[in-house]
Design a protein around this motif. Structure first.
Motif, mmCIF file in Angstrom:
data_model
loop_
_atom_site.group_PDB
_atom_site.id
_atom_site.type_symbol
_atom_site.label_atom_id
_atom_site.label_comp_id
_atom_site.label_asym_id
_atom_site.label_seq_id
_atom_site.Cartn_x
_atom_site.Cartn_y
_atom_site.Cartn_z
ATOM 1 N N SER A 416 -0.563 4.577 1.340
ATOM 2 C CA SER A 416 -1.501 3.680 0.673
ATOM 3 C C SER A 416 -2.248 2.829 1.689
ATOM 4 N N SER A 417 -3.531 2.625 1.443
ATOM 5 C CA SER A 417 -4.338 1.709 2.256
ATOM 6 C C SER A 417 -4.454 0.350 1.589
ATOM 7 N N GLY A 418 -3.641 0.108 0.561
ATOM 8 C CA GLY A 418 -3.719 -1.125 -0.197
ATOM 9 C C GLY A 418 -2.819 -2.217 0.324
ATOM 10 N N ASP A 419 -2.658 -3.253 -0.479
ATOM 11 C CA ASP A 419 -1.954 -4.461 -0.066
ATOM 12 C C ASP A 419 -0.486 -4.198 0.240
ATOM 13 N N HIS A 420 0.160 -3.318 -0.538
ATOM 14 C CA HIS A 420 1.579 -3.016 -0.293
ATOM 15 C C HIS A 420 1.771 -2.046 0.865
ATOM 16 N N GLY A 421 0.778 -1.216 1.121
ATOM 17 C CA GLY A 421 0.870 -0.259 2.222
ATOM 18 C C GLY A 421 1.794 0.905 1.918
ATOM 19 N N ASP A 422 2.163 1.648 2.973
ATOM 20 C CA ASP A 422 3.017 2.821 2.823
ATOM 21 C C ASP A 422 4.418 2.427 2.339
ATOM 22 N N ASN A 423 5.034 3.318 1.587
ATOM 23 C CA ASN A 423 6.407 3.114 1.119
ATOM 24 C C ASN A 423 7.293 4.202 1.710
ATOM 25 N N VAL A 424 7.929 3.904 2.839
ATOM 26 C CA VAL A 424 8.771 4.905 3.481
ATOM 27 C C VAL A 424 10.003 5.210 2.626
ATOM 28 N N ASP A 425 10.428 4.246 1.786
ATOM 29 C CA ASP A 425 11.593 4.485 0.944
ATOM 30 C C ASP A 425 11.325 5.543 -0.124
ATOM 31 N N ALA A 426 10.026 5.794 -0.426
ATOM 32 C CA ALA A 426 9.675 6.836 -1.384
ATOM 33 C C ALA A 426 9.572 8.203 -0.734
ATOM 34 N N ASP A 427 9.882 8.283 0.561
ATOM 35 C CA ASP A 427 9.744 9.549 1.283
ATOM 36 C C ASP A 427 10.606 10.676 0.708
ATOM 37 N N PRO A 428 11.843 10.415 0.241
ATOM 38 C CA PRO A 428 12.613 11.521 -0.337
ATOM 39 C C PRO A 428 11.890 12.206 -1.497
ATOM 40 N N LEU A 429 11.193 11.432 -2.313
ATOM 41 C CA LEU A 429 10.423 12.028 -3.401
ATOM 42 C C LEU A 429 9.292 12.883 -2.841
ATOM 43 N N TRP A 430 8.543 12.309 -1.906
ATOM 44 C CA TRP A 430 7.392 13.015 -1.336
ATOM 45 C C TRP A 430 7.823 14.315 -0.659
ATOM 46 N N GLN A 431 8.880 14.265 0.151
ATOM 47 C CA GLN A 431 9.355 15.457 0.867
ATOM 48 C C GLN A 431 9.750 16.556 -0.113
ATOM 49 N N THR A 432 10.448 16.164 -1.170
ATOM 50 C CA THR A 432 10.907 17.146 -2.155
ATOM 51 C C THR A 432 9.734 17.776 -2.886
ATOM 52 N N LEU A 433 8.738 16.971 -3.221
ATOM 53 C CA LEU A 433 7.582 17.480 -3.954
ATOM 54 C C LEU A 433 6.720 18.380 -3.072
ATOM 55 N N VAL A 434 6.548 18.019 -1.800
ATOM 56 C CA VAL A 434 5.789 18.870 -0.890
ATOM 57 C C VAL A 434 6.472 20.222 -0.733
ATOM 58 N N ALA A 435 7.787 20.208 -0.575
ATOM 59 C CA ALA A 435 8.546 21.454 -0.392
ATOM 60 C C ALA A 435 8.427 22.370 -1.604
ATOM 61 N N LEU A 478 -7.194 -6.870 -9.201
ATOM 62 C CA LEU A 478 -7.278 -5.985 -8.041
ATOM 63 C C LEU A 478 -6.657 -6.628 -6.801
ATOM 64 N N TYR A 479 -6.130 -5.782 -5.923
ATOM 65 C CA TYR A 479 -5.601 -6.217 -4.633
ATOM 66 C C TYR A 479 -6.595 -5.832 -3.537
ATOM 67 N N PRO A 480 -6.530 -6.518 -2.376
ATOM 68 C CA PRO A 480 -7.396 -6.122 -1.255
ATOM 69 C C PRO A 480 -6.967 -4.785 -0.673
ATOM 70 N N VAL A 481 -7.909 -4.088 -0.053
ATOM 71 C CA VAL A 481 -7.604 -2.827 0.633
ATOM 72 C C VAL A 481 -7.847 -3.017 2.120
ATOM 73 N N HIS A 482 -7.179 -2.202 2.908
ATOM 74 C CA HIS A 482 -7.250 -2.301 4.362
ATOM 75 C C HIS A 482 -7.873 -1.026 4.925
ATOM 76 N N ALA A 483 -7.765 -0.817 6.207
ATOM 77 C CA ALA A 483 -8.324 0.384 6.829
ATOM 78 C C ALA A 483 -7.720 1.624 6.195
ATOM 79 N N ALA A 484 -8.558 2.577 5.858
ATOM 80 C CA ALA A 484 -8.101 3.766 5.145
ATOM 81 C C ALA A 484 -7.290 4.681 6.049
#
Length: 528
Positions: A416-435, A478-484
């Motif tokens: 995410s380029s938003g206020d919260h940014g990347d969520n590394v804790d969600a990586d197990p979901l992302w890895q499983t879905l990509v696979a 809305l939240y602010p966005v940062h560099a994409a």
């Protein structure tokens, strides 16, 4: 009560001299004007107790306001000006101790025609009102119980003006197509004007009415690929006057696969406000969903702000996005945990819709698509993966899938380029879905729109990976966005609803803004 006592003791002749016979004649001449007419209320207790239930002619259905709040009101639009002589109120147990009846010509400026300070519930039959207007409003100022206000029926009697409203709205202008798929055409046009007010628009395909919609956008679905369709629209007012049809346009659907359907999606939706506040966004995004005419609605968490109690769902979400509850497939966000018992309001409001498989995560199918709804709250706690059962379930669910296309959605985005940014804790979901060669991943949490090109497990551009879209622009501030990110295709800080056009083998997405314009369109992607 005082008039009833006089009727018991005064001679008939004296009653006639006082005008009793004339009053009775006027009351008998009055006709019921309110039944089935448009009605709105200041609040509803829940989405089964809507204002329309008070004018449906049934004494087994009712409107109920939010509990424990004064004042509250319900307003009926008679459709045209009328002489109002009688209002009959059939109260449920939650009645008004004190209230007033108001009448208005324009729905904004009201005049009080009757005040009651000692109501006792049951039935109030208020006669001899001698009022005139188009809108009649009941305003409850003091509850008779600890609950709210509730009416089995609100009946307004009188005589409509003989001339009535005979002026038709202006012809809608600017009809255009804002997008076409193999089986759908999205339309928009400029609003008409009317001396009283426009109630809606007829959409004509080939000269035949296919839909009536209150707004100035419509999505015509169920069409045939590579086919030309001719459209026009006409405006209606509440008196039944209809404008001439607009100049027609011809739109040709694209070539595409079979099994097409449209979905609407957003996260971070209902702030604690209502349509009476012009700055309230979720009523406007709900109108966008209605115009899309979707086969299903996906919500990506934080459906209700701030603490997601059941009362908040009932007072806010239910009044707007709640109209799509029967076709909604929700997931929770972090705000759904902000309840005395985490998820309690979310579970109580959505019921089995939110937990069809007994958990906050589940899967469902539509056409050739397999949809996986996940609870990412399990993956963003400080102790890491607190419920490995969800990940185990996800791997098994994906292994059992027989559909050709896969979409997943959960609240916290991996990138995410938003206020919260990347969520590394969600990586197990992302890895499983990509696979599993997932095609589309939808998220919320950050309050902006961001579409990524396909990415691999590391977030690098890769045509074999999923398309990730953040859709946290459903109504919350809305939240602010940062560099994409390098893989960001489009980032927009604005409100809207995501429109997903799916076939058996492809998908394309659009961000529809509050004015109905297309703010972003993706390419058409083929499923992996």
């Amino acid at each position: 009560m005082r008039l009833r006592m006089l009727a018991l003791v005064l001679p008939v002749g004296l009653l006639a001299a006082l005008g009793g016979s004339a009053a009775s004649a006027r009351m008998n001449a009055d006709t019921l004007l309110s039944q089935g007419k448009p009605v709105i209320a200041s609040s509803v207790e829940d989405d089964t107790l809507t204002a329309a239930k008070a004018v449906d002619g049934s004494t087994s259905t009712r409107w109920a306001s939010a509990e424990g709040v004064d004042p509250q009101w319900i307003r009926v639009d008679l459709g045209q000006p009328a002489a109002v002589g009688r209002v009959k109120l059939n109260w449920e147990a939650a009645y008004a101790k004190a209230y007033r009846i108001e009448v208005s010509d324009n729905g904004t400026d009201f005049t009080t025609v009757k005040e009651v300070a000692d109501g006792n519930g049951a039935t109030d039959d208020l006669t001899g009102l001698q009022a005139h207007g188009r809108y009649v409003r009941l305003v409850g100022t003091k509850r008779g119980t600890s609950y709210g206000y509730s009416l089995w029926e609100l009946q307004v009697y009188g005589t409509a003006d003989s001339s009535g409203d005979t002026q038709a709205p202006t012809v809608p202008a600017g009809l255009k197509s804002t997008g076409a798929t193999a089986t759908s055409v999205a339309l928009s046009w400029t609003a008409s004007t009317d001396n009283i007010g426009v109630s809606g628009y007829d959409v004509l395909r080939g000269g035949t009415v296919v839909a009536t919609t209150p707004g100035t956008q419509y999505n015509d679905t169920g069409l045939t690929a590579s086919t030309a369709y001719t459209y026009s629209v006409r405006a209606r007012d509440l008196a039944g006057n209809v404008s001439a049809a607009s100049a027609p346009i011809t739109v040709t659907t694209s070539a595409g696969g079979s099994g097409s359907f449209v979905l609407a999606a957003a996260g971070d939706i209902a702030d604690r406000c209502t349509a009476s506040d012009s700055d309230c966004i979720h009523p406007k995004t709900a109108n966008l969903v209605q115009a899309m005419n979707p086969a299903a609605v996906i919500t990506m968490g934080d459906n209700q702000y701030d603490d997601a109690h059941l009362s908040d769902f009932q007072n806010y979400y239910a009044k707007t996005w709640g109209r799509f509850k029967s076709i909604t497939h929700p997931i929770p966000g972090n705000h759904e945990t902000y309840d005395d018992t985490p998820f309690q309001g979310y579970h109580d409001y959505f019921g089995s819709i939110a937990t069809p498989q007994g958990k906050n995560y589940y899967s469902w199918n539509l056409g050739n698509w397999h949809f996986v709804a996940l609870d990412s709250n399990d993956f963003v706690k400080e102790d890491g993966l607190s419920e490995p059962a969800q990940l185990t379930w996800l791997k098994q669910d994906l292994a059992n899938n027989t559909k050709g296309c896969i979409a997943a959605y959960y609240h916290h985005p991996r990138f995410s380029s938003g206020d919260h940014g990347d969520n590394v804790d969600a990586d197990p979901l992302w890895q499983t879905l990509v696979a599993a060669k997932t095609d589309l991943v939808l998220n919320g949490h950050d309050h902006h729109y961001e579409r990524f090109v396909p990415q691999n497990a590391d977030g690098d551009k890769d045509a074999n990976g999923p398309v990730q879209i953040i859709g946290g622009m459903g109504g919350a501030p809305l939240y602010p966005v940062h560099a994409a990110h390098p893989a960001t295709a489009k980032i927009i800080s604005d409100f809207g609803v995501l429109k997903l056009s799916m076939t058996d083998s492809t998908f394309a997405t659009q961000l529809i803004g509050l004015d109905g314009d297309v703010l972003d369109s993706s390419p058409t992607y083929s499923c992996h």
